[in-house]
Scaffold this active site. Structure first.
Site, PDB file in Angstrom:
ATOM      1  N   HIS A   1       0.801  -1.236   0.000  1.00 43.65           N
ATOM      2  CA  HIS A   1       0.000   0.000   0.000  1.00 43.65           C
ATOM      3  C   HIS A   1       0.822   1.269   0.000  1.00 43.65           C
ATOM      4  CE1 HIS A   1      -3.954  -1.888   0.821  1.00 43.65           C
ATOM      5  NE2 HIS A   1      -3.222  -2.792   1.441  1.00 43.65           N
TER       6      HIS A   1
ATOM      7  N   LYS B   1      -8.128  14.208   4.363  1.00 42.80           N
ATOM      8  CA  LYS B   1      -7.248  13.028   4.364  1.00 42.80           C
ATOM      9  C   LYS B   1      -6.203  13.260   5.433  1.00 42.80           C
ATOM     10  CE  LYS B   1      -6.315  14.041  -0.022  1.00 42.80           C
ATOM     11  NZ  LYS B   1      -6.261  12.905  -0.888  1.00 42.80           N
ATOM     12  N   ARG B   2      -5.383  12.225   5.730  1.00 43.78           N
ATOM     13  CA  ARG B   2      -4.295  12.434   6.675  1.00 43.78           C
ATOM     14  C   ARG B   2      -3.439  13.622   6.235  1.00 43.78           C
ATOM     15  NH1 ARG B   2      -3.605   8.369  10.734  1.00 43.78           N
ATOM     16  NH2 ARG B   2      -1.764   9.569  11.292  1.00 43.78           N
TER      17      ARG B   2
ATOM     18  N   LYS C   1       0.993  14.600   0.509  1.00 45.71           N
ATOM     19  CA  LYS C   1      -0.364  14.892   0.047  1.00 45.71           C
ATOM     20  C   LYS C   1      -0.538  16.381  -0.270  1.00 45.71           C
ATOM     21  CE  LYS C   1      -2.273  11.036   2.764  1.00 45.71           C
ATOM     22  NZ  LYS C   1      -2.949  10.113   1.814  1.00 45.71           N
TER      23      LYS C   1
ATOM     24  N   THR D   1      -8.467   6.632  -2.056  1.00 51.76           N
ATOM     25  CA  THR D   1      -9.820   6.101  -2.203  1.00 51.76           C
ATOM     26  C   THR D   1     -10.832   7.224  -1.966  1.00 51.76           C
ATOM     27  OG1 THR D   1      -9.563   5.330   0.079  1.00 51.76           O
ATOM     28  CG2 THR D   1      -9.413   3.668  -1.655  1.00 51.76           C
TER      29      THR D   1
ATOM     30  N   LYS E   1     -14.546   8.416  -3.818  1.00 49.21           N
ATOM     31  CA  LYS E   1     -15.797   8.744  -3.108  1.00 49.21           C
ATOM     32  C   LYS E   1     -16.298  10.132  -3.506  1.00 49.21           C
ATOM     33  CE  LYS E   1     -13.898   6.027   0.645  1.00 49.21           C
ATOM     34  NZ  LYS E   1     -13.074   6.098   1.877  1.00 49.21           N
TER      35      LYS E   1
HETATM   36  C1  26V Z   1       2.271   2.303   8.540  1.00 48.08           C
HETATM   37  C2  26V Z   1       2.393   2.191   9.887  1.00 48.08           C
HETATM   38  C3  26V Z   1       3.740   2.226  10.455  1.00 48.08           C
HETATM   39  C4  26V Z   1       3.753   2.456  11.933  1.00 48.08           C
HETATM   40  C5  26V Z   1       2.728   1.692  12.672  1.00 48.08           C
HETATM   41  C6  26V Z   1       1.341   1.906  12.165  1.00 48.08           C
HETATM   42  C7  26V Z   1       1.257   2.006  10.689  1.00 48.08           C
HETATM   43  C8  26V Z   1       0.027   1.948  10.063  1.00 48.08           C
HETATM   44  C9  26V Z   1      -0.084   2.058   8.684  1.00 48.08           C
HETATM   45  C10 26V Z   1       1.035   2.258   7.925  1.00 48.08           C
HETATM   46  C11 26V Z   1       0.997   2.353   6.431  1.00 48.08           C
HETATM   47  C12 26V Z   1      -0.202   2.860   5.892  1.00 48.08           C
HETATM   48  C13 26V Z   1      -0.217   2.678   4.424  1.00 48.08           C
HETATM   49  C14 26V Z   1      -1.484   3.208   3.839  1.00 48.08           C
HETATM   50  O1  26V Z   1      -2.439   3.525   4.526  1.00 48.08           O
HETATM   51  N1  26V Z   1      -1.513   3.307   2.548  1.00 48.08           N
HETATM   52  C15 26V Z   1      -2.664   3.825   1.846  1.00 48.08           C
HETATM   53  O2  26V Z   1      -3.419   2.705   1.412  1.00 48.08           O
HETATM   54  C16 26V Z   1      -4.596   3.105   0.731  1.00 48.08           C
HETATM   55  C17 26V Z   1      -5.371   1.856   0.418  1.00 48.08           C
HETATM   56  O3  26V Z   1      -4.690   1.080  -0.491  1.00 48.08           O
HETATM   57  C18 26V Z   1      -4.240   3.910  -0.510  1.00 48.08           C
HETATM   58  O4  26V Z   1      -5.427   4.339  -1.120  1.00 48.08           O
HETATM   59  C19 26V Z   1      -3.374   5.112  -0.144  1.00 48.08           C
HETATM   60  O5  26V Z   1      -2.947   5.778  -1.311  1.00 48.08           O
HETATM   61  C20 26V Z   1      -2.195   4.663   0.673  1.00 48.08           C
HETATM   62  O6  26V Z   1      -1.472   5.781   1.154  1.00 48.08           O
END
Ligand code: 26V
Length: 817
Positions: A356, A548-549, A554, A656, A660
């Site tokens: 992701h 978004k975050r 971004k 995503t 939406k």
């Molecule tokens: C990383 C970490 C690292 C520290 C601990 C917690 C944690 C939680 C999540 C992440 C990585 C998150 C990656 C993510 O959310 N990617 C997003 O995934 C979406 C669904 O595929 C996509 O639409 C977004 O573009 C993408 O940024």
């Protein structure tokens, strides 16, 4: 559709209030009423769930298990009622009791068991699996505290704990009779069995337990109810008993608390927090519980583990559950006594992995030291996998190709040895997919080209999607009604059919109704803005939303630079900037991400300058809505005219939210990044505002990027950036934005904000011009709704099911008639 039996619903509702809550009906609070309705709805879910399970068992259906550290499911009441097809009768029933369903729905707490895109995608996938009548279950963690709540104090983000009432949620079913005992810590002793075979013993281990909790996931039309299983950690009696017996009561209680702390809190996606042992234990905990549960279910119907992959598919949502590779091997080899080669074949055929993100800071590695301490047997297995794998690398690329070996090895050498979770996941899976076409290409070409050249057949794309049930039907009911009145209701199950709306593009009556729905949604958002942040906004202005975050890639900063430019144009040049505009931001910054938090502060300071200035504030407003979460997204998305999707090309895996917003008739201003590219392919360039550098241009520019050149070329940018430097937006806290200024001005700004500034301003000018022709605008908004059928997560799930999992729908349409 489920059949709504008025009388029995009434009985359930009343019995719950009287006999479970122990209150006379007229003393029930709003919360009590909510819980009573959920209880009555829960009965439907359970009955259908039992039928669903029977159907799967009878068909001996292959199952998919979706392993994810996050499920951002959102509120469930209205969704469940809609999917069961009993929303309207239930509303009528409640009305008779003097209860308004719309208000009751707002009482439900938003479970925040995810960070953002990755967790929300998992939730959309569960909805689609159930709606397609497919046997697919989620496995995750029942955190006590979800993602922090965001409050804003003097423009700064503050984090507050978000306690998710997992003990009292009406949707969560505690399976108190079930539990899994998990080993942790200890040592491996090399032993041999009586036949002289190697038999490692995991000794001096500690034990803790995982308890399952289930949330029912209802599919559209109420035919299938699957489940999401979330595990909570607890202390094992065996863990404590020795210490209790030793008489060290305090130590025993400490251990108990330690065990329970494993599922206390969801980690925010924060690079600073990575590498923490507790997070690793959480990942192990999820994998260990899930695999045991999957094996237990498998053994109810089968006994031959050599055929495991014919009955079970497991999808790894990012690398967070990648330890599943080692855990499945451990069980197959150590417990089920398969020979290594067979176990490996089964493991690879069972597992599949989704990536992701390409951001290097988000790629997980764990120190060998931590693995050795927490899961010594798994580390041993990983080393064995690696050794065998490197032998194959040598065969393929030559025995002396040390560069290749160093890149592909699961173990990263250095001061400290580390386990690369992505390498483990790729080696242990038969499928590796990205989440949008461009992203999947970059996974192959940029992220892991060596693996791609070794196993091209493993790599594939599954462009993300979103569920139209939540993201149109539930969040925008008036739009849903308009669509259904026009083309019938089959689009909800088959979003491709929504293209039929194109027939209405020249129908003034329809366009007027379509525009009126948007206007009503904007009015509702304006009311919400007034109630939450005490700002008035003009509901006739352009609602331009970036939700978004908060992250540098971004580029909320790019959005701000443009807003500052508009502000200065009105204020200094006294120029007209076209139709009034309301810029709305919402999003959380990771608690340790200083720059992202500063961006939130800058949004607030710019907002203050703009909103309090009578010379500007009729033309421009800037709003920050705190605590972005699913329920807030459900208000924002239907009310947007313009959707901001402006990441630096190559950095947003998919997005995503972009889908939406487009479905709900917002026009996208966006870069050629992630799924924006595919949205463009679907809706056409005349219905979008695409600007800026593409992936190749970004790559070419990065090494030569000179921000100063852009300032010299463009006086507007120069003025904006000098205003930022001059404390114009921070008069009472001079210098606070200096670091933002510096990073924008640095040739090392990997987000290339200035490079896209001029085309971004031009795209916004085009928006301002076009908005002044309301009918044309409505037509183009309608084209966005009509042409985004591709972005249903049903399409995504069908592709996973056919091309990766080998699972099928368990109800055939023809059997229904
Ligand atoms: C990383 C970490 C690292 C520290 C601990 C917690 C944690 C939680 C999540 C992440 C990585 C998150 C990656 C993510 O959310 N990617 C997003 O995934 C979406 C669904 O595929 C996509 O639409 C977004 O573009 C993408 O940024």
């Amino acid at each position: 559709m489920a059949y709504f039996d008025f009388t029995s619903f009434e009985v359930s509702f009343q019995q719950y209030v009287k006999y479970v809550l122990g209150k006379p009906l007229d003393e029930a609070t709003k919360k009590d009423q909510l819980n009573a309705v959920c209880y009555a709805v829960g009965k439907y879910l359970m009955d259908i769930h039992f039928d669903t399970r029977k159907r799967y068992e009878k068909n001996k259906a292959k199952q998919v298990y979706y392993l994810s550290m996050e499920f951002l499911i959102g509120r469930l009441l209205s969704n469940n009622l809609l999917n069961l097809g009993i929303f309207d009768p239930c509303a009528r029933f409640l009305k008779k009791q003097g209860i308004d369903l719309e208000t009751l729905v707002e009482e439900e707490q938003d479970p925040a068991l995810g960070n953002g895109g990755l967790g929300r995608l998992a939730a959309c996938f569960l909805d689609s699996l159930a709606s397609l009548d497919m046997p697919g279950y989620g496995y995750g963690i029942n955190y006590d505290y979800g993602l922090f709540r965001q409050t804003i104090v003097n423009g700064y983000q503050q984090e507050r704990p978000d306690y998710w009432p997992n003990r009292s949620s009406p949707w969560l079913i505690r399976r108190s009779e079930e539990k899994y005992v998990l080993p942790i810590y200890g040592k491996i002793e090399e032993r041999q069995d009586k036949n002289g075979h190697y038999k490692p013993m995991w000794t001096r281990k500690k034990l803790f337990i995982g308890r399952p909790h289930d949330i029912m996931i209802a599919g559209h039309r109420g035919r299938t109810v699957n489940r999401l299983r979330l595990f909570s950690a607890a202390a094992s009696k065996d863990f404590d008993i020795d210490i209790f017996n030793d008489g060290d009561y305090i130590k025993a209680v400490k251990r108990k608390i330690q065990s329970e702390s494993v599922t206390k809190i969801l980690y925010p996606s924060d690079s600073k927090e990575t590498g923490k042992e507790l997070r690793f234990i959480q990942e192990y905990f999820l994998v260990a519980c899930a695999i045991r549960d999957i094996i237990r279910k498998f053994e109810k119907q089968h006994s031959d583990f050599e055929t495991f992959h014919d009955h079970v598919a497991i999808q790894l949502n990012d690398t967070h559950p990648a330890l599943a590779v080692a855990e499945l091997m451990r069980i197959l080899v150590d417990e089920k006594k398969l020979v290594w080669e067979t176990a490996w074949d089964v493991t690879v055929k069972t597992l599949a992995f989704t990536n992701h993100t390409l951001l290097p800071e988000a790629l997980e590695t764990w120190s060998v030291y931590i693995l050795n301490k927490v899961v010594p047997r798994h580390l041993q297995i990983i080393f064995e996998i690696n050794q065998r794998f490197i032998a194959r690398v040598k065969e393929r690329f030559g025995p002396d190709n040390h560069e290749m070996i160093a890149k592909m090895s699961i173990i990263q050498e250095g001061d400290e040895q580390k386990v690369r979770m992505a390498n483990l996941a790729i080696i242990g899976s038969h499928s590796v997919n990205g989440v949008a076409k461009i992203h999947s290409d970059l996974v192959k070409k940029q992220l892991v080209p060596e693996f791609y050249s070794m196993w091209p057949e493993k790599f594939n794309n599954k462009t993300n999607g979103v569920t139209p049930r939540r993201w149109i039907v539930a969040c925008n009911p008036e739009l849903a009604k308009l669509i259904t009145d026009a083309i019938g209701r089959r689009w909800i199950a088959d979003l491709d059919l929504i293209w039929e709306l194109e027939a209405f593009q020249n129908d003034p009556g329809f366009l007027e109704r379509y525009g009126a729905v948007k206007q009503a949604n904007k009015q509702a958002l304006a009311d919400y803005i007034r109630d939450t942040v005490s700002e008035t906004v003009d509901p006739l202005s352009i609602f331009d939303i970036q939700a978004k975050r908060i992250h540098e890639y971004k580029r909320q900063l790019l959005n701000l630079l443009h807003i500052m430019h508009l502000y200065l144009t009105v204020k200094e040049d006294k120029k007209d900037i076209g139709p009034p505009r309301t810029f709305i931001f919402s999003g959380k910054a990771a608690p340790g991400y200083h720059t992202a938090k500063l961006i939130i502060k800058l949004i607030h300071n710019v907002a203050h300058a703009v909103n309090t200035d009578p010379a500007v504030n009729r033309q421009l407003k800037v709003i920050f809505l705190p605590d972005y979460r699913v329920s807030l997204a459900e208000r924002l998305i239907p009310a947007a005219d313009v959707s901001e999707q402006i990441s630096t090309a190559g950095m947003e895996a998919s997005g995503t939210g972009n889908m939406k917003f487009a479905m709900n008739g917002a026009l996208t201003i966006g870069t050629l990044d992630g799924a924006n590219i595919e949205i463009l392919e679907q809706v056409g360039k005349e219905n979008m505002y695409i600007f800026g550098l593409d992936v190749d241009e970004v790559a070419a520019l990065r090494p030569n990027y000179q921000p100063k050149e852009y300032i010299e070329k463009d006086d507007r940018l120069k003025r904006v950036i000098y205003a930022l430097r001059s404390d114009r937006f921070s008069p009472s806290e001079p210098g606070i934005f200096r670091s933002l200024y510096n990073s924008l001005m640095s040739p090392g700004d990997s987000y290339l904000n200035f490079a896209d500034f001029i085309p971004y301003v031009a795209a916004h000018q085009a928006i301002a011009n076009d908005y002044q022709q309301p009918e044309k605008w409505s037509t183009r908004a309608l084209m966005n709704t009509a042409r985004t059928g591709f972005f249903s997560s049903d399409r995504t799930i069908k592709a996973y099911a056919d091309e990766i999992w080998g699972i099928r729908a368990q109800i055939r349409e023809k059997d229904l008639w």
